[in-house]
Design an enzyme around this catalytic site. Structure first.
Site, PDB file in Angstrom:
ATOM      1  N   LYS A 181     101.295  38.939  38.373  1.00  0.00           N
ATOM      2  CA  LYS A 181     100.145  39.709  37.879  1.00  0.00           C
ATOM      3  C   LYS A 181      98.948  38.771  37.956  1.00  0.00           C
ATOM      4  O   LYS A 181      98.746  37.927  37.094  1.00  0.00           O
ATOM      5  CB  LYS A 181     100.406  40.135  36.430  1.00  0.00           C
ATOM      6  CG  LYS A 181      99.644  41.364  35.953  1.00  0.00           C
ATOM      7  CD  LYS A 181      98.143  41.239  35.980  1.00  0.00           C
ATOM      8  CE  LYS A 181      97.576  40.447  34.828  1.00  0.00           C
ATOM      9  NZ  LYS A 181      96.115  40.233  34.964  1.00  0.00           N
ATOM     10  N   GLU A 256     100.483  26.832  30.681  1.00  0.00           N
ATOM     11  CA  GLU A 256      99.515  25.803  31.092  1.00  0.00           C
ATOM     12  C   GLU A 256      98.136  26.332  30.702  1.00  0.00           C
ATOM     13  O   GLU A 256      97.711  27.378  31.177  1.00  0.00           O
ATOM     14  CB  GLU A 256      99.699  25.559  32.585  1.00  0.00           C
ATOM     15  CG  GLU A 256      98.509  25.057  33.358  1.00  0.00           C
ATOM     16  CD  GLU A 256      97.914  23.791  32.836  1.00  0.00           C
ATOM     17  OE1 GLU A 256      98.614  23.016  32.165  1.00  0.00           O
ATOM     18  OE2 GLU A 256      96.721  23.591  33.049  1.00  0.00           O
ATOM     19  N   CYS A 290      90.436  23.824  34.307  1.00  0.00           N
ATOM     20  CA  CYS A 290      91.045  23.315  33.075  1.00  0.00           C
ATOM     21  C   CYS A 290      90.974  21.791  33.048  1.00  0.00           C
ATOM     22  O   CYS A 290      91.046  21.186  31.986  1.00  0.00           O
ATOM     23  CB  CYS A 290      92.467  23.818  32.908  1.00  0.00           C
ATOM     24  SG  CYS A 290      93.462  23.609  34.361  1.00  0.00           S
ATOM     25  N   GLU A 391      86.768  24.014  24.622  1.00  0.00           N
ATOM     26  CA  GLU A 391      86.589  24.205  26.060  1.00  0.00           C
ATOM     27  C   GLU A 391      85.495  25.247  26.307  1.00  0.00           C
ATOM     28  O   GLU A 391      85.531  26.328  25.746  1.00  0.00           O
ATOM     29  CB  GLU A 391      87.917  24.697  26.641  1.00  0.00           C
ATOM     30  CG  GLU A 391      87.954  24.694  28.139  1.00  0.00           C
ATOM     31  CD  GLU A 391      89.326  25.066  28.673  1.00  0.00           C
ATOM     32  OE1 GLU A 391      89.932  26.014  28.158  1.00  0.00           O
ATOM     33  OE2 GLU A 391      89.780  24.399  29.624  1.00  0.00           O
TER      34      GLU A 391
HETATM   35  P1  ADP Z   1      90.699  33.363  31.252  1.00  0.00           P
HETATM   36  O1  ADP Z   1      89.884  33.080  30.046  1.00  0.00           O
HETATM   37  O2  ADP Z   1      90.857  32.230  32.186  1.00  0.00           O
HETATM   38  O3  ADP Z   1      90.370  34.669  31.930  1.00  0.00           O
HETATM   39  P2  ADP Z   1      93.001  34.633  30.122  1.00  0.00           P
HETATM   40  O4  ADP Z   1      94.055  33.958  29.322  1.00  0.00           O
HETATM   41  O5  ADP Z   1      92.192  35.680  29.489  1.00  0.00           O
HETATM   42  O6  ADP Z   1      92.149  33.454  30.704  1.00  0.00           O
HETATM   43  O7  ADP Z   1      93.643  35.265  31.438  1.00  0.00           O
HETATM   44  C1  ADP Z   1      94.636  34.615  32.209  1.00  0.00           C
HETATM   45  C2  ADP Z   1      95.614  35.657  32.708  1.00  0.00           C
HETATM   46  O8  ADP Z   1      96.278  36.227  31.583  1.00  0.00           O
HETATM   47  C3  ADP Z   1      94.976  36.819  33.464  1.00  0.00           C
HETATM   48  O9  ADP Z   1      95.827  37.220  34.525  1.00  0.00           O
HETATM   49  C4  ADP Z   1      94.900  37.891  32.389  1.00  0.00           C
HETATM   50  O10 ADP Z   1      94.870  39.203  32.906  1.00  0.00           O
HETATM   51  C5  ADP Z   1      96.190  37.643  31.647  1.00  0.00           C
HETATM   52  N1  ADP Z   1      96.222  38.181  30.278  1.00  0.00           N
HETATM   53  C6  ADP Z   1      95.176  38.418  29.444  1.00  0.00           C
HETATM   54  N2  ADP Z   1      95.609  38.964  28.282  1.00  0.00           N
HETATM   55  C7  ADP Z   1      96.960  39.074  28.364  1.00  0.00           C
HETATM   56  C8  ADP Z   1      97.989  39.541  27.487  1.00  0.00           C
HETATM   57  N3  ADP Z   1      97.722  40.022  26.282  1.00  0.00           N
HETATM   58  N4  ADP Z   1      99.269  39.480  27.931  1.00  0.00           N
HETATM   59  C9  ADP Z   1      99.578  38.988  29.143  1.00  0.00           C
HETATM   60  N5  ADP Z   1      98.651  38.529  30.016  1.00  0.00           N
HETATM   61  C10 ADP Z   1      97.355  38.566  29.647  1.00  0.00           C
END
Ligand code: ADP
Length: 502
Positions: A181, A256, A290, A391
């Site tokens: 995903k 990570e 990161c 961050e």
């Molecule tokens: P960033 O701030 O780098 O966008 P996120 O942690 O929001 O970091 O997103 C990283 C990944 O995690 C993306 O693929 C996002 O769609 C996914 N993601 C965000 N929320 C959830 C959740 N509740 N469960 C699983 N995956 C998620």
């Protein structure tokens, strides 16, 4: 069209080797962050039902993929690496268009996927286990690596091909099947990577893509009972939820997450070299790594000189569309990310830090349609300030001062993260002490905090991760499980610990 791209760039999910729309028929737009009038494509807004289909396809494919000899699996990876080389420019252009970083860097991102393909292809003829003597006569003992099963992968947008490759390639060579995903900002680069694997001969269902938003498409992947392991890269906030959900089902989970990476400049540092490193470390990928150099710790003796040099060079950086020649810093990836940067500038000012340059959105003609932020430097930052602790994920660097090596190490370690660190010094004793004492998964000497190579372990300590490593042999440890095998050829019952011969 075979690759899921229609003429209008309406992309589909890849499930069981077929390109299919989300069951709901819903989709979302992917726009160029340097020019919001440029629609990169539309992608399925998937939900739990689509994830379920993909996991079923991966489960089915696992039955044959796990039995495909590892060297044969590796040949597909090797061919994929070669194809990526042929397509490097096209994929780099796509990546700059969908997430903004400059072409030189997106070429590097594709290169990293190629490096990973070749490295992991080599593992197809290794995947070493161990043989060891048995304590009993006429008995053979060994340990072998077994695939884990169906692996779920959730990836971020800042390294949209490299990070998926760190997860997919080791998982595949080890005999796992995958559902990935990708981040909603960068699905196209994942499509390009998986399309390349398919063109290299990857059988249907071995790698599946489901696009969509985190809560709708990511969470069901983590929760699905038939997903055997989860690998996540992203924010600490989401990582905590992913880890907790996986733990409730005893699911192996590699997390990570963030960093607040310090570069230490001792008084004997080569300042010209350090300037190049600071600019690249702090403003490369628009600070959205990161491992970005987000804190520079300056020895009091060189602080004034270095600060003046850094401001002068920072103000000369060319910010713009990453596809344009000569541009050094691209836009931020989306509106939310630039809002966060702006918010942290306000926080730093309120806490009493001095804004030396930048601190604002860029609004000129070349910048009017994108998320551009001026490279920003704060001085007078105290270790306890939020700008020194949290961050930002934007083009913002905090300058702090110290008077002794011990103080510098203390400041560098005084945060909740532990990803990357760096020290500039010509004193070999100090360099070795820093290598030992900096609390981080990565330490650079005389180089900035970025620049990981794929055959070394990547990951961090403290709240950066949960102890797993990507890259290097650590990746194999995550995507395999050890099995101990005993072969008794004595033709009689021999009992370990009991038939001791005494
Ligand atoms: P960033 O701030 O780098 O966008 P996120 O942690 O929001 O970091 O997103 C990283 C990944 O995690 C993306 O693929 C996002 O769609 C996914 N993601 C965000 N929320 C959830 C959740 N509740 N469960 C699983 N995956 C998620």
């Amino acid at each position: 069209m075979p690759d899921g791209k229609t003429k209008k760039a309406q992309h589909k999910n890849l499930i069981g080797g077929r390109w299919v729309a989300a069951r709901s028929g819903k989709s979302f737009e992917n726009r160029n962050p340097a020019d919001s009038s440029d629609l990169v494509g539309t992608f399925p807004a998937s939900a739990a039902e689509d994830v379920k289909d993909a996991v079923e396809a991966a489960r089915l494919a696992f039955q044959t993929w796990r039995l495909t000899p590892a060297p044969k699996r590796a040949e597909i990876l090797y061919r994929a690496g070669e194809l990526l080389g042929q397509r490097k420019e096209e994929y780099a252009q796509d990546m700059t268009r969908e997430m903004g970083k400059v072409l030189e860097e997106t070429r590097g991102d594709v290169q990293e996927a190629m490096d990973t393909a070749f490295y992991m292809a080599g593992e197809g003829r290794r995947l070493f286990g161990q043989t060891t003597p048995s304590e009993l006569q006429n008995k053979f003992a060994m340990s072998v690596r077994m695939p884990v099963g169906v692996c779920g992968m959730i990836t971020p947008w800042n390294f949209p091909m490299a990070i998926p490759s760190w997860k997919l390639f080791p998982a595949l060579v080890c005999g796992n099947t995958c559902v990935i995903k990708p981040a909603e900002d960068t699905p196209l680069s994942t499509y390009n990577l998986v399309q390349t694997l398919m063109d290299a001969g990857l059988p249907p269902g071995v790698a599946n893509i489901v696009t969509g938003f985190g809560p709708e498409a990511g969470a069901p992947l983590v929760e699905h009972p038939d997903v055997d392991a989860i690998s996540f890269t992203g924010s600490s906030e989401v990582g905590r939820m992913v880890g907790q959900t996986a733990a409730a089902n005893f699911k192996p989970c590699s997390l990570e997450m963030g960093g607040k990476n310090a570069m230490i400049l001792m008084d004997d540092a080569n300042l010209e070299l350090a300037i190049e490193g600071a600019l690249w470390g702090a403003f490369g990928t628009t600070g959205q790594r990161c491992t970005a150099t987000s804190r520079i710790l300056l020895h009091k003796k060189i602080a004034k000189q270095f600060t003046a040099m850094l401001v002068e060079r920072t103000e000369r950086l060319r910010v713009g569309n990453g596809l344009v020649k000569g541009v050094q810093v691209g836009p931020q990836v989306n509106a939310q990310q630039i809002d966060t940067t702006e918010r942290y500038v306000a926080i730093a000012l309120a806490e009493g830090a001095n804004l030396l340059t930048g601190g604002k959105r860029l609004k000129g003609r070349a910048h009017s349609n994108g998320h551009f932020f001026a490279p920003t430097i704060f001085s007078g930052v105290k270790p306890s300030m939020r700008i020194a602790q949290e961050e930002v994920f934007g083009p913002v660097v905090a300058l702090l001062q110290f008077s002794s090596f011990e103080e510098a190490i203390g400041i560098a370690n005084g945060i909740s993260y532990g990803l990357s660190t760096s020290i500039y010094t010509r004193d070999v004793n100090r360099a070795y002490r820093a290598m030992r004492d900096l609390e981080a998964g990565i330490t650079y000497v005389n180089a900035p905090t970025i620049g990981a190579e794929v055959h070394l372990p990547f990951g961090g300590v403290k709240q950066t991760g949960n102890g797993h490593r990507e890259g290097g042999t650590g990746a194999l440890d995550f995507y395999t499980t050890w099995k101990a095998v005993y072969v008794d050829y004595s033709d009689k019952l021999q009992r370990a610990q009991i038939d001791t011969g005494e």
